[in-house]
Design a protein around this motif. Structure first.
Motif, PDB file in Angstrom:
ATOM      1  N   UNK A  33       0.823  -1.205   0.000  1.00 15.40           N
ATOM      2  CA  UNK A  33       0.000   0.000   0.000  1.00 15.40           C
ATOM      3  C   UNK A  33       0.857   1.255   0.000  1.00 15.40           C
ATOM      4  N   UNK A  34       1.939   1.253   0.785  1.00 13.09           N
ATOM      5  CA  UNK A  34       2.815   2.423   0.842  1.00 13.09           C
ATOM      6  C   UNK A  34       3.559   2.621  -0.471  1.00 13.09           C
ATOM      7  N   UNK A  35       3.976   1.546  -1.099  1.00 10.34           N
ATOM      8  CA  UNK A  35       4.618   1.666  -2.412  1.00 10.34           C
ATOM      9  C   UNK A  35       3.647   2.273  -3.413  1.00 10.34           C
ATOM     10  N   UNK A  36       2.403   1.833  -3.370  1.00 13.19           N
ATOM     11  CA  UNK A  36       1.398   2.369  -4.293  1.00 13.19           C
ATOM     12  C   UNK A  36       1.184   3.857  -4.057  1.00 13.19           C
ATOM     13  N   UNK A  37       1.043   4.262  -2.803  1.00 11.67           N
ATOM     14  CA  UNK A  37       0.798   5.666  -2.508  1.00 11.67           C
ATOM     15  C   UNK A  37       2.005   6.536  -2.850  1.00 11.67           C
ATOM     16  N   UNK A  38       3.192   6.078  -2.525  1.00 10.60           N
ATOM     17  CA  UNK A  38       4.379   6.875  -2.819  1.00 10.60           C
ATOM     18  C   UNK A  38       4.668   6.950  -4.324  1.00 10.60           C
ATOM     19  N   UNK A  39       4.463   5.849  -5.041  1.00 11.32           N
ATOM     20  CA  UNK A  39       4.800   5.816  -6.463  1.00 11.32           C
ATOM     21  C   UNK A  39       3.653   6.265  -7.357  1.00 11.32           C
ATOM     22  N   UNK A  40       2.420   5.920  -6.986  1.00 14.69           N
ATOM     23  CA  UNK A  40       1.259   6.207  -7.829  1.00 14.69           C
ATOM     24  C   UNK A  40       0.374   7.318  -7.278  1.00 14.69           C
ATOM     25  N   UNK A  41       0.479   7.600  -5.991  1.00 10.61           N
ATOM     26  CA  UNK A  41      -0.448   8.532  -5.358  1.00 10.61           C
ATOM     27  C   UNK A  41      -1.841   7.966  -5.226  1.00 10.61           C
ATOM     28  N   UNK A  42      -1.955   6.634  -5.264  1.00 13.78           N
ATOM     29  CA  UNK A  42      -3.275   6.005  -5.330  1.00 13.78           C
ATOM     30  C   UNK A  42      -3.151   4.524  -4.999  1.00 13.78           C
ATOM     31  N   UNK A  43      -4.136   4.001  -4.271  1.00 15.95           N
ATOM     32  CA  UNK A  43      -4.212   2.564  -3.992  1.00 15.95           C
ATOM     33  C   UNK A  43      -5.669   2.196  -3.747  1.00 15.95           C
ATOM     34  N   UNK A  44      -6.029   0.954  -4.051  1.00 20.06           N
ATOM     35  CA  UNK A  44      -7.382   0.461  -3.821  1.00 20.06           C
ATOM     36  C   UNK A  44      -7.333  -0.630  -2.761  1.00 20.06           C
ATOM     37  N   UNK A  45      -8.002  -0.386  -1.640  1.00 18.64           N
ATOM     38  CA  UNK A  45      -8.148  -1.392  -0.601  1.00 18.64           C
ATOM     39  C   UNK A  45      -9.407  -2.196  -0.911  1.00 18.64           C
TER      40      UNK A  45
ATOM     41  N   UNK B  30     -11.567   9.329 -13.303  1.00 24.12           N
ATOM     42  CA  UNK B  30     -10.292   9.191 -14.012  1.00 24.12           C
ATOM     43  C   UNK B  30      -9.156   9.641 -13.091  1.00 24.12           C
ATOM     44  N   UNK B  31      -8.130   8.808 -12.957  1.00 22.34           N
ATOM     45  CA  UNK B  31      -6.960   9.134 -12.146  1.00 22.34           C
ATOM     46  C   UNK B  31      -5.698   9.059 -13.002  1.00 22.34           C
ATOM     47  N   UNK B  32      -4.781   9.969 -12.724  1.00 22.26           N
ATOM     48  CA  UNK B  32      -3.485  10.016 -13.419  1.00 22.26           C
ATOM     49  C   UNK B  32      -2.420   9.522 -12.443  1.00 22.26           C
ATOM     50  N   UNK B  33      -2.174   8.197 -12.478  1.00 22.13           N
ATOM     51  CA  UNK B  33      -1.286   7.583 -11.496  1.00 22.13           C
ATOM     52  C   UNK B  33       0.139   8.119 -11.642  1.00 22.13           C
ATOM     53  N   UNK B  34       0.738   8.428 -10.527  1.00 22.86           N
ATOM     54  CA  UNK B  34       2.097   8.950 -10.505  1.00 22.86           C
ATOM     55  C   UNK B  34       2.206  10.437 -10.720  1.00 22.86           C
ATOM     56  N   UNK B  35       1.092  11.095 -11.018  1.00 24.11           N
ATOM     57  CA  UNK B  35       1.142  12.534 -11.318  1.00 24.11           C
ATOM     58  C   UNK B  35       1.474  13.368 -10.085  1.00 24.11           C
ATOM     59  N   UNK B  36       1.293  12.792  -8.901  1.00 26.86           N
ATOM     60  CA  UNK B  36       1.526  13.536  -7.660  1.00 26.86           C
ATOM     61  C   UNK B  36       3.005  13.752  -7.357  1.00 26.86           C
ATOM     62  N   UNK B  37       3.864  12.893  -7.917  1.00 29.21           N
ATOM     63  CA  UNK B  37       5.239  12.781  -7.430  1.00 29.21           C
ATOM     64  C   UNK B  37       6.066  14.046  -7.633  1.00 29.21           C
ATOM     65  N   UNK B  38       5.893  14.712  -8.760  1.00 27.75           N
ATOM     66  CA  UNK B  38       6.707  15.892  -9.055  1.00 27.75           C
ATOM     67  C   UNK B  38       5.861  17.100  -9.428  1.00 27.75           C
ATOM     68  N   UNK B  39       4.570  17.000  -9.272  1.00 33.84           N
ATOM     69  CA  UNK B  39       3.691  18.085  -9.684  1.00 33.84           C
ATOM     70  C   UNK B  39       3.844  19.295  -8.764  1.00 33.84           C
ATOM     71  N   UNK B  40       3.716  20.484  -9.342  1.00 29.11           N
ATOM     72  CA  UNK B  40       3.776  21.728  -8.577  1.00 29.11           C
ATOM     73  C   UNK B  40       2.640  22.637  -9.005  1.00 29.11           C
ATOM     74  N   UNK B  41       2.438  23.702  -8.273  1.00 28.25           N
ATOM     75  CA  UNK B  41       1.424  24.670  -8.646  1.00 28.25           C
ATOM     76  C   UNK B  41       1.737  25.382  -9.945  1.00 28.25           C
ATOM     77  N   UNK B  42       3.009  25.400 -10.331  1.00 27.01           N
ATOM     78  CA  UNK B  42       3.400  26.058 -11.571  1.00 27.01           C
ATOM     79  C   UNK B  42       2.823  25.362 -12.792  1.00 27.01           C
ATOM     80  N   UNK B  43       2.397  24.115 -12.644  1.00 30.09           N
ATOM     81  CA  UNK B  43       1.839  23.351 -13.758  1.00 30.09           C
ATOM     82  C   UNK B  43       0.325  23.491 -13.848  1.00 30.09           C
ATOM     83  N   UNK B  44      -0.252  24.343 -13.027  1.00 26.33           N
ATOM     84  CA  UNK B  44      -1.692  24.580 -13.042  1.00 26.33           C
ATOM     85  C   UNK B  44      -1.997  25.949 -13.651  1.00 26.33           C
ATOM     86  N   UNK B  45      -3.217  26.074 -14.150  1.00 24.70           N
ATOM     87  CA  UNK B  45      -3.678  27.353 -14.678  1.00 24.70           C
ATOM     88  C   UNK B  45      -3.712  28.352 -13.529  1.00 24.70           C
ATOM     89  N   UNK B  46      -3.137  29.534 -13.735  1.00 24.64           N
ATOM     90  CA  UNK B  46      -3.098  30.533 -12.674  1.00 24.64           C
ATOM     91  C   UNK B  46      -4.360  31.392 -12.696  1.00 24.64           C
TER      92      UNK B  46
END
Length: 317
Positions: free
Chosen positions: A31-43, A172-188
């Motif tokens: 579960x921790x590997x999934x959350x750290x690598x994907x930002x998502x897990x299904x229990x 819809x989920x974008x797995x792994x998108x959490x790992x390096x995402x920043x606010x700079x990649x969002x519409x301001x």
């Protein structure tokens, strides 16, 4: 053990784990590997289906009234996903979904491991993809309108109240998108920007991810729509990109969301609004190692309206 694949990782409790009410080290690691690598897990299969069906029946009836009276906001400005708040008869049962007999620490246990000691439960909402909404979807977004930390600070536990499929609008989920995402990649935000249930600041991020950033990510790892059953819980790092999808069926697709905040994260004002008559249930049965932050208000309060006002932003900002 969790299944390692390009899709969501599934954490399946063994009979011994279900009996004990905890995962063993192998499933905790998965579960921790999934959350750290994907930002998502299904229990898988950790919620009593009878509870889920009771909630779905009640909230579907409530949804009929909300849609009829047009009395709730639509999420992300798209007129297909009404935001619901589990109301009085539902509130007292929500934590039971994570504490059902035999499963007391299955859900929150992984949140604890991911966020650190005694995470704070301070947010609850419901999301309803309305039927017959073919062709309507949300933009790809994060539920964050500020420059967020680059580490785990908040987790959402999504609880589907019916079986989720592509037909009825599985998120819809974008797995792994959490790992390096920043606010700079969002519409301001500009002076003209608006967003339901959020106060935007000019020059800071809105929820939506920039189109070119989305396409760059699509080439690396396309999005998925996880197929889930009643009784499952989806854990999502708040930073993970996602989007509501069309519901082509003739039934509501309702999903609960319970929020857990790390103790170190300096948001000191976010609190669920709960009925006073149910205060003993929430405070007594919330259970260690989770802290409940809530305002207990008179039972005739407008909880739907009050719980529509929330912010994940640091209170020191």
């Amino acid at each position: 053990m969790g299944s390692v694949q390009d899709g969501p990782r599934l954490i399946v409790a063994t009979p011994d784990e279900l009996k004990a009410g905890t995962y063993d080290s192998g499933n905790i690691q998965a579960a921790l590997e999934a959350l750290h690598q994907d930002g998502f897990a299904v229990l898988k299969g950790v919620v009593d289906v009878a509870h889920v069906e009771h909630l779905n029946e009640y909230m579907s009836k409530e949804a009929d009234e909300l849609v009829k009276n047009n009395s709730k906001p639509f999420n992300q400005g798209v007129n297909w996903a009404a935001v619901e708040r589990p109301c009085l008869p539902v509130q007292r049962r929500v934590l039971q979904l994570l504490r059902n007999s035999g499963h007391e620490r299955v859900g929150p246990g992984d949140v604890v491991s991911y966020l650190g000691y005694k995470p704070i439960h301070n947010f609850i909402t419901g999301n309803n993809a309305l039927p017959h909404t073919a062709g309507l979807r949300q933009p790809v977004h994060k539920d964050i309108v500020f420059y967020h930390p680059q580490c785990p600070f908040y987790v959402i536990a999504n609880i589907p109240l019916c079986d989720f499929s592509k037909t009825n609008g599985a998120t819809e989920f974008w797995l792994g998108s959490h790992a390096h995402t920043t606010g700079q990649e969002q519409v301001l935000a500009t002076p003209d920007s608006t967003l339901t249930n959020a106060k935007l600041r000019v020059g800071e991020p809105t929820c939506n991810v920039l189109d070119d950033v989305i396409e760059q990510r699509r080439a690396i790892r396309p999005p998925i729509q996880p197929i889930c059953q009643k009784g499952d819980i989806m854990l999502r790092d708040l930073r993970t990109w996602h989007a509501g999808m069309p519901n082509e069926s003739d039934q509501y697709r309702i999903m609960l969301a319970l929020g857990y905040q790390a103790q170190w994260y300096p948001n000191h004002t976010l609190r669920s609004k709960l009925p006073l008559s149910q205060g003993n249930f929430f405070m007594k049965h919330a259970g260690q190692p989770v802290e409940v932050r809530a305002d207990l208000l008179p039972d005739d309060s407008d909880f739907g309206k009050l719980n529509d006002i929330f912010s994940f932003r640091q209170t020191s900002q």
